[in-house]
Design an enzyme around this catalytic site. Structure first.
Site, PDB file in Angstrom:
ATOM      1  N   CYS A  69       0.811  -1.214   0.000  1.00 35.40           N
ATOM      2  CA  CYS A  69       0.000   0.000   0.000  1.00 35.40           C
ATOM      3  C   CYS A  69       0.846   1.267   0.000  1.00 35.40           C
ATOM      4  CB  CYS A  69      -0.916   0.019   1.216  1.00 35.40           C
ATOM      5  SG  CYS A  69      -2.216  -1.216   1.178  1.00 35.40           S
ATOM      6  N   GLY A  71       3.109   1.932  -2.238  1.00 34.27           N
ATOM      7  CA  GLY A  71       3.309   2.339  -3.624  1.00 34.27           C
ATOM      8  C   GLY A  71       2.022   2.903  -4.197  1.00 34.27           C
ATOM      9  N   THR A 163       2.158  -7.065 -10.400  1.00 35.62           N
ATOM     10  CA  THR A 163       3.478  -6.465 -10.582  1.00 35.62           C
ATOM     11  C   THR A 163       4.108  -6.976 -11.867  1.00 35.62           C
ATOM     12  OG1 THR A 163       3.713  -6.516  -8.179  1.00 35.62           O
ATOM     13  CG2 THR A 163       5.684  -6.018  -9.466  1.00 35.62           C
ATOM     14  N   HIS A 221       5.612   5.763 -19.759  1.00 36.37           N
ATOM     15  CA  HIS A 221       5.067   5.551 -18.421  1.00 36.37           C
ATOM     16  C   HIS A 221       5.739   6.511 -17.459  1.00 36.37           C
ATOM     17  CE1 HIS A 221       2.828   1.644 -18.874  1.00 36.37           C
ATOM     18  NE2 HIS A 221       3.542   1.627 -19.983  1.00 36.37           N
ATOM     19  N   LYS A 225       8.851   3.803 -13.387  1.00 34.85           N
ATOM     20  CA  LYS A 225       8.630   2.458 -13.930  1.00 34.85           C
ATOM     21  C   LYS A 225       9.907   2.040 -14.644  1.00 34.85           C
ATOM     22  CE  LYS A 225       5.772  -0.314 -17.059  1.00 34.85           C
ATOM     23  NZ  LYS A 225       5.757  -1.488 -16.164  1.00 34.85           N
TER      24      LYS A 225
END
Length: 338
Positions: A69, A71, A163, A221, A225
């Site tokens: 949580c 992230g 993920t 993105h 990322k």
């Protein structure tokens, strides 16, 4: 010391006496949790009659632990879990993301305790006792994907792996070897998954249709990322079946702000959360061009897809369906969508 080493080192550090480290104890614990899962299915059945949702899906009432949580994507998924009326387990495994949205945290007013690697087995044992209808959602970091999947599998916990990165084959093997339910998908946005499936269908039915054409792929993105988009890689595979000899290494990965704003036309307020993809196919003489594009701002499309994946697994548990690894295409085909 790099992040991957820390992840490995933490996994293999000496645990306290409270942690079950004897294989026989772990085996008994795993068997006990499978009994809890059977009871959980009965618990899910019992909640059906109290559903407010006319489709009956939210009546399945799984209890959901979201890692991590801290992230942005994990936090968005946790908020969507609460919004859907499901029970959020008030613990989250800490990750190593540079893009931390929150700390010592609350999700939609629910306090959530951060759990480090040194405590995770103790806490998981506690959670499994208190939440027999448990499903784990993983939005951590690429370097911890396989380690986390093995941890969930070792504990007999159903999980949704959103993920990207890691080794998807090893993730699937861990789940299958342990006999746990799992949805594994680098792309959780339902509509984007449908687009991928459409491209795969086109490749299967019209192999070689673009032979001789050139392909250009660019994806943008948020700057934190690290890996190339898994969606872009999957779409490239479909194009290659249609006759294009394109390497994944040729995908142009945009992470710098000026190019995102000027060339990709990403709205400034979406720089910290977007996915803009363009696939351009051009004929040898430049007289024909096809452009396939999907642009996403924010994280709600992925968070909502995550909720659907959780409800899909809960339904499979309720039905005593085969315990195996499913994909988001399976979720779409089953129609477990809100």
């Amino acid at each position: 010391m790099n992040v991957q080493h820390r992840c490995y080192q933490a996994q293999h550090s000496t645990r306290s006496a409270a942690i079950r480290s004897v294989p026989a104890q772990r085996a008994r614990s795993h068997r006990s949790y499978h009994l809890l899962q059977c009871n959980a299915a009965s618990t899910l059945d019992a909640h059906v009659a109290t559903a407010e949702d006319t489709s009956g899906l939210t009546a399945l009432a799984p209890h959901v632990m979201v890692n991590s949580c801290t992230g942005r994507m994990g936090h968005a998924a946790a908020e969507a879990i609460v919004k859907a009326g499901l029970t959020l387990v008030p613990f989250t495994l800490t990750g190593y993301s540079a893009g931390v949205a929150v700390s010592n945290i609350g999700v939609a007013g629910i306090p959530v305790e951060l759990v480090g690697k040194d405590r995770r087995q103790d806490i998981m044992d506690q959670i499994r006792e208190q939440h027999p209808a448990l499903i784990v959602v993983d939005y951590t970091t690429p370097n911890c994907v396989n380690d986390n999947a093995q941890f969930y599998a070792d504990n007999g916990v159903p999980f949704v792996m959103g993920t990207t990165g890691g080794d998807p084959k090893k993730v699937a093997e861990a789940a299958e070897a342990a006999g746990v339910y799992a949805v594994v998908s680098p792309q959780m946005g339902k509509q984007v998954v449908a687009f991928q499936a459409m491209m795969q269908l086109m490749a299967d039915n019209f192999p070689g249709v673009f032979t001789g054409y050139d392909l250009h792929v660019v994806e943008s993105h948020q700057r934190n990322k690290a890996d190339t988009s898994g969606t872009a890689k999957a779409v490239v595979q479909s194009f290659n079946k249609m006759g294009l000899g394109f390497k994944e290494s040729q995908i142009r990965k945009i992470r710098d702000r000026p190019t995102q704003l000027d060339a990709m036309c990403v709205p400034e307020d979406a720089l910290d959360g977007h996915a803009f993809h363009t696939y351009t196919v051009t004929s040898p003489d430049q007289s024909v061009q096809f452009v396939f594009k999907h642009n996403v701002t924010g994280r709600s499309i992925y968070a909502e897809g995550t909720v659907d994946a959780v409800l899909f697994l809960a339904k499979k548990m309720q039905e005593r369906a085969p315990q195996k690894v499913y994909s988001m295409v399976d979720v779409l085909k089953a129609g477990y969508l809100r």
